[in-house]
Write a protein that holds these residues in place. Structure first.
Motif, PDB file in Angstrom:
ATOM      1  N   UNK A  20       0.829  -1.214   0.000  1.00  0.00           N
ATOM      2  CA  UNK A  20       0.000   0.000   0.000  1.00  0.00           C
ATOM      3  C   UNK A  20       0.859   1.258   0.000  1.00  0.00           C
ATOM      4  N   UNK A  21       1.949   1.234   0.758  1.00  0.00           N
ATOM      5  CA  UNK A  21       2.831   2.397   0.834  1.00  0.00           C
ATOM      6  C   UNK A  21       3.488   2.677  -0.503  1.00  0.00           C
ATOM      7  N   UNK A  22       3.914   1.624  -1.177  1.00  0.00           N
ATOM      8  CA  UNK A  22       4.518   1.805  -2.495  1.00  0.00           C
ATOM      9  C   UNK A  22       3.505   2.382  -3.483  1.00  0.00           C
ATOM     10  N   UNK A  23       2.287   1.872  -3.451  1.00  0.00           N
ATOM     11  CA  UNK A  23       1.261   2.346  -4.378  1.00  0.00           C
ATOM     12  C   UNK A  23       0.921   3.804  -4.108  1.00  0.00           C
ATOM     13  N   UNK A  24       0.714   4.148  -2.869  1.00  0.00           N
ATOM     14  CA  UNK A  24       0.357   5.529  -2.532  1.00  0.00           C
ATOM     15  C   UNK A  24       1.470   6.494  -2.897  1.00  0.00           C
ATOM     16  N   UNK A  25       2.710   6.085  -2.674  1.00  0.00           N
ATOM     17  CA  UNK A  25       3.842   6.935  -3.036  1.00  0.00           C
ATOM     18  C   UNK A  25       3.931   7.093  -4.551  1.00  0.00           C
ATOM     19  N   UNK A  26       3.697   6.032  -5.274  1.00  0.00           N
ATOM     20  CA  UNK A  26       3.730   6.103  -6.736  1.00  0.00           C
ATOM     21  C   UNK A  26       2.686   7.078  -7.260  1.00  0.00           C
ATOM     22  N   UNK A  27       1.503   7.043  -6.682  1.00  0.00           N
ATOM     23  CA  UNK A  27       0.438   7.975  -7.080  1.00  0.00           C
ATOM     24  C   UNK A  27       0.857   9.404  -6.745  1.00  0.00           C
ATOM     25  N   UNK A  28       1.424   9.589  -5.565  1.00  0.00           N
ATOM     26  CA  UNK A  28       1.886  10.919  -5.153  1.00  0.00           C
ATOM     27  C   UNK A  28       2.936  11.470  -6.113  1.00  0.00           C
ATOM     28  N   UNK A  29       3.801  10.594  -6.620  1.00  0.00           N
ATOM     29  CA  UNK A  29       4.865  11.006  -7.528  1.00  0.00           C
ATOM     30  C   UNK A  29       4.390  11.187  -8.966  1.00  0.00           C
ATOM     31  N   UNK A  30       3.171  10.778  -9.248  1.00  0.00           N
ATOM     32  CA  UNK A  30       2.624  10.953 -10.583  1.00  0.00           C
ATOM     33  C   UNK A  30       2.950   9.848 -11.566  1.00  0.00           C
ATOM     34  N   UNK A  31       3.308   8.654 -11.059  1.00  0.00           N
ATOM     35  CA  UNK A  31       3.562   7.545 -11.977  1.00  0.00           C
ATOM     36  C   UNK A  31       2.269   7.133 -12.686  1.00  0.00           C
ATOM     37  N   UNK A  32       2.421   6.762 -13.945  1.00  0.00           N
ATOM     38  CA  UNK A  32       1.286   6.219 -14.695  1.00  0.00           C
ATOM     39  C   UNK A  32       1.124   4.729 -14.447  1.00  0.00           C
ATOM     40  N   UNK A  33       2.259   4.060 -14.185  1.00  0.00           N
ATOM     41  CA  UNK A  33       2.235   2.598 -14.103  1.00  0.00           C
ATOM     42  C   UNK A  33       3.341   2.132 -13.179  1.00  0.00           C
ATOM     43  N   UNK A  34       3.084   1.022 -12.490  1.00  0.00           N
ATOM     44  CA  UNK A  34       4.089   0.413 -11.625  1.00  0.00           C
ATOM     45  C   UNK A  34       3.944  -1.104 -11.705  1.00  0.00           C
ATOM     46  N   UNK A  35       5.053  -1.793 -11.497  1.00  0.00           N
ATOM     47  CA  UNK A  35       5.007  -3.255 -11.526  1.00  0.00           C
ATOM     48  C   UNK A  35       5.784  -3.801 -10.340  1.00  0.00           C
ATOM     49  N   UNK A  36       5.098  -4.576  -9.506  1.00  0.00           N
ATOM     50  CA  UNK A  36       5.752  -5.249  -8.391  1.00  0.00           C
ATOM     51  C   UNK A  36       6.464  -6.502  -8.903  1.00  0.00           C
ATOM     52  N   UNK A  37       7.677  -6.702  -8.416  1.00  0.00           N
ATOM     53  CA  UNK A  37       8.517  -7.807  -8.897  1.00  0.00           C
ATOM     54  C   UNK A  37       9.216  -8.449  -7.687  1.00  0.00           C
ATOM     55  N   UNK A  38       8.451  -9.027  -6.807  1.00  0.00           N
ATOM     56  CA  UNK A  38       9.050  -9.546  -5.586  1.00  0.00           C
ATOM     57  C   UNK A  38       9.856 -10.829  -5.844  1.00  0.00           C
ATOM     58  N   UNK A  39      10.750 -11.111  -4.891  1.00  0.00           N
ATOM     59  CA  UNK A  39      11.837 -12.063  -5.109  1.00  0.00           C
ATOM     60  C   UNK A  39      11.431 -13.541  -5.048  1.00  0.00           C
ATOM     61  N   UNK A  40      11.973 -14.296  -6.009  1.00  0.00           N
ATOM     62  CA  UNK A  40      11.957 -15.760  -5.957  1.00  0.00           C
ATOM     63  C   UNK A  40      13.389 -16.211  -6.235  1.00  0.00           C
ATOM     64  N   UNK A  41      13.987 -16.910  -5.293  1.00  0.00           N
ATOM     65  CA  UNK A  41      15.379 -17.361  -5.438  1.00  0.00           C
ATOM     66  C   UNK A  41      15.496 -18.826  -5.044  1.00  0.00           C
ATOM     67  N   UNK A  42      15.019 -19.697  -5.913  1.00  0.00           N
ATOM     68  CA  UNK A  42      15.154 -21.127  -5.639  1.00  0.00           C
ATOM     69  C   UNK A  42      16.630 -21.503  -5.525  1.00  0.00           C
ATOM     70  N   UNK A  43      16.878 -22.465  -4.691  1.00  0.00           N
ATOM     71  CA  UNK A  43      18.243 -22.898  -4.430  1.00  0.00           C
ATOM     72  C   UNK A  43      18.726 -22.408  -3.084  1.00  0.00           C
ATOM     73  N   UNK A  44      18.453 -21.117  -2.797  1.00  0.00           N
ATOM     74  CA  UNK A  44      18.843 -20.576  -1.497  1.00  0.00           C
ATOM     75  C   UNK A  44      17.634 -20.228  -0.639  1.00  0.00           C
TER      76      UNK A  44
END
Length: 289
Positions: A20-44
């Motif tokens: 929610x914080x990332x989304x609200x900040x993005x709106x405040x900054x005037x971004x048109x689009x954002x993409x969340x890319x959270x981590x997947x690290x198989x092996x470790x």
């Protein structure tokens, strides 16, 4: 178009920033689009539903803002995609929110990512192909570099990327392609010495219809160049590459969209790109710079 295509939230093991914080900040900054890319690290790291359970580590209070015990685990996928759907329902009239993952892939973990993509491909707009470790030896800890010369570990890094991308195709762009620069205590390895190997990687990406990203965390890491370097960006363009995304790699709201517009200027005025890309259902959408 003003878009940040590399963002982390509480679903990444190294972030405690709420979505929610990332989304609200993005709106405040005037971004048109954002993409969340959270981590997947198989092996470790393991999935939350792994029958062996997940592992835990003591927080350092730096990356996550807390010194409490932290889970060493991949994304909790059902909760993650549900939260993204909730964010789109709540804020979709103010910003486009895309669904992505960052695959910290290695040649020894390809089968894990094949299974993961098959299960969640209908949920995904975007996938980053990242390499954070080789043979489960991480770069930030120097485990991968230890016992090797600078030439040996730089060549081995790029060779592993090429080997892996030849057999794994379910991604959108190659993330922070020269990532090793962040953790190379010997300094920046001369590009001329790996140019042919990097060119082979870029040709493979272009052949497969894949792109590369500009990762603007290079500014707050204090790197002397963009990431990947201007040399790599120029080579990609000269070879016919067209698909470029730009992302801050922000694990904290304070870095969201950091230097995105500077990256746009470099791509347009120094390198000669005319477009950047965003993604929808794993397909690139082009926007004039």
């Amino acid at each position: 178009m003003y878009a940040d295509y590399h963002l982390h939230s509480e679903f990444s093991d190294d972030s405690r920033e709420r979505m929610e914080s990332q989304v609200r900040k993005a709106i405040e900054l005037g971004l048109n689009e954002m993409c969340f890319t959270d981590h997947v690290d198989y092996g470790i790291k393991r999935d939350w539903d792994d029958p062996r359970g997940i592992e835990w580590r003591q927080g350092d209070g730096i990356s996550s803002g807390t010194a409490e015990r932290e889970p060493l685990a991949n994304v909790d996928y059902p909760r993650y995609f549900a939260k993204l759907a909730f964010m789109r329902a709540a804020y979709g009239n103010k910003i486009v929110i895309r669904s992505g993952l960052e695959f910290g892939i290695q040649s020894i973990t390809v089968a894990d990512y094949e299974r993961l993509f098959a299960k969640y491909q209908d949920e995904l707009d975007f996938v980053l192909f990242s390499m954070h470790q080789v043979d489960n030896q991480e770069f930030w800890s120097q485990d991968f570099q230890r016992g090797r010369s600078q030439q040996e570990y730089n060549e081995a890094y790029y060779e592993e990327i090429l080997k892996t991308m030849k057999v794994f195709k379910h991604y959108s762009v190659l993330a922070h392609l020269d990532l090793l620069v962040r953790y190379d205590k010997a300094g920046v390895y001369p590009f001329a010495k790996v140019k042919d190997l990097v060119a082979e990687i870029l040709r493979q990406a272009i052949k497969d219809g894949k792109g590369i990203e500009v990762n603007t965390s290079s500014w707050h890491y204090g790197l002397a160049d963009t990431q990947p370097s201007r040399d790599i960006l120029r080579l990609y363009k000269d070879l016919g590459g067209r698909i470029i995304t730009v992302g801050s790699d922000a694990h904290q709201t304070s870095y969201l969209a950091d230097h995105i517009k500077d990256a746009y200027t470099i791509l347009r005025d120094e390198i000669g790109f005319k477009e950047i890309a965003t993604f929808e259902y794993m397909q690139p959408v082009f926007h004039k710079l």
